[in-house]
Design an enzyme around this catalytic site. Structure first.
Site, mmCIF file in Angstrom:
data_model
loop_
_atom_site.group_PDB
_atom_site.id
_atom_site.type_symbol
_atom_site.label_atom_id
_atom_site.label_comp_id
_atom_site.label_asym_id
_atom_site.label_seq_id
_atom_site.Cartn_x
_atom_site.Cartn_y
_atom_site.Cartn_z
ATOM 1 N N LYS A 102 -20.256 -18.976 -13.154
ATOM 2 C CA LYS A 102 -19.022 -18.961 -12.717
ATOM 3 C C LYS A 102 -18.269 -19.663 -13.904
ATOM 4 O O LYS A 102 -18.872 -20.961 -14.186
ATOM 5 C CB LYS A 102 -18.915 -19.948 -11.440
ATOM 6 C CG LYS A 102 -17.480 -20.116 -10.747
ATOM 7 C CD LYS A 102 -17.677 -21.063 -9.533
ATOM 8 C CE LYS A 102 -16.529 -21.012 -8.971
ATOM 9 N NZ LYS A 102 -16.506 -21.916 -7.521
ATOM 10 N N HIS A 104 -15.106 -21.409 -13.885
ATOM 11 C CA HIS A 104 -14.300 -22.169 -13.270
ATOM 12 C C HIS A 104 -14.808 -23.300 -12.449
ATOM 13 O O HIS A 104 -15.863 -22.978 -11.811
ATOM 14 C CB HIS A 104 -12.849 -21.720 -12.624
ATOM 15 C CG HIS A 104 -13.307 -20.769 -11.909
ATOM 16 N ND1 HIS A 104 -13.810 -19.572 -11.570
ATOM 17 C CD2 HIS A 104 -13.263 -20.934 -10.170
ATOM 18 C CE1 HIS A 104 -14.008 -18.986 -10.557
ATOM 19 N NE2 HIS A 104 -13.498 -19.682 -9.613
#
Length: 225
Positions: A102, A104
């Site tokens: 991921k 963010h």
């Protein structure tokens, strides 16, 4: 069939997760049975499966601090097992991984509790051992220690191809490579015992006899000693 292992086999058959017939495995073998844990897709059956995982882990007397579920099937299995363990008085943290990092928010590939202490890897089966190796690398990279692998069914099959079969199964190779136990709720011997006992019961499916012979032949050809 009163012990936990054979109860699990009977449960898997009754839910259609364990089926008999002719199935082609990843190794290209024609198997007389097929186990698909992805078919535990209802709340009731998943909850019951988690009870089998939790009790098997507790019965194994393995010291552990948390659970880890490799994506994707392991995610559901680890989280459900954590719930079952809590119901038995063992509140246990768990984590799982994303297939892609991921970029963010918190970022990274690990979701859930921080990997720490002794970690049990929860999965359905071990075929080539790839997901276990990836899990071990992630756990060790976080500074934690993989202490065991817990799976639903051990097929107890030798690795390799006809004419070049190894002396060990994928489960044995994983255990030896990482120096940790691989614990299974049930295995091929339990499946064969289920067929043998069920065949003699009143009102038994007449096809059970042919399945038992097919499983026996398959075990003789590919099974570990």
């Amino acid at each position: 069939m009163h012990n936990l292992r054979q109860q699990f086999i009977a449960f898997s058959v009754s839910t259609g997760v364990l089926r008999f017939g002719e199935f082609t495995t990843k190794a290209g073998r024609l198997s007389p049975y097929f186990f698909n844990a992805g078919l535990f897709h209802e709340g009731a059956t998943l909850g019951q499966l988690a009870q089998f995982y939790a009790q098997t882990l507790l019965d194994a007397k393995v010291e552990f601090d948390m659970l880890f579920g490799p994506a994707y099937k392991g995610i559901t299995l680890a989280s459900a097992t954590a719930v079952a363990l809590a119901g038995k008085g063992h509140n246990t943290a768990f984590a799982f991984n994303r297939k892609e990092a991921k970029d963010h928010g918190e970022g990274g590939t690990i979701v859930g509790a921080k990997l720490a202490g002794k970690v049990v890897i929860i999965d359905d089966v071990i075929s080539a051992g790839t997901s276990v190796r990836e899990s071990v690398d992630m756990i060790r990279a976080a500074g934690a220690e993989p202490c065991a692998v817990l799976i639903a069914l051990d097929r107890m099959e030798r690795s390799g191809t006809d004419g070049a079969l190894s002396a060990s199964s994928a489960v044995q190779e994983v255990s030896r490579e990482f120096g940790i136990p691989v614990i299974s709720i049930g295995n091929l011997d339990d499946l064969f015992s289920y067929l043998s006992e069920a065949e003699g019961e009143a009102g038994a499916d007449p096809q059970l006899a042919q399945y038992r012979e097919a499983v026996s032949s398959y075990r003789a050809r590919y099974g570990i000693a």
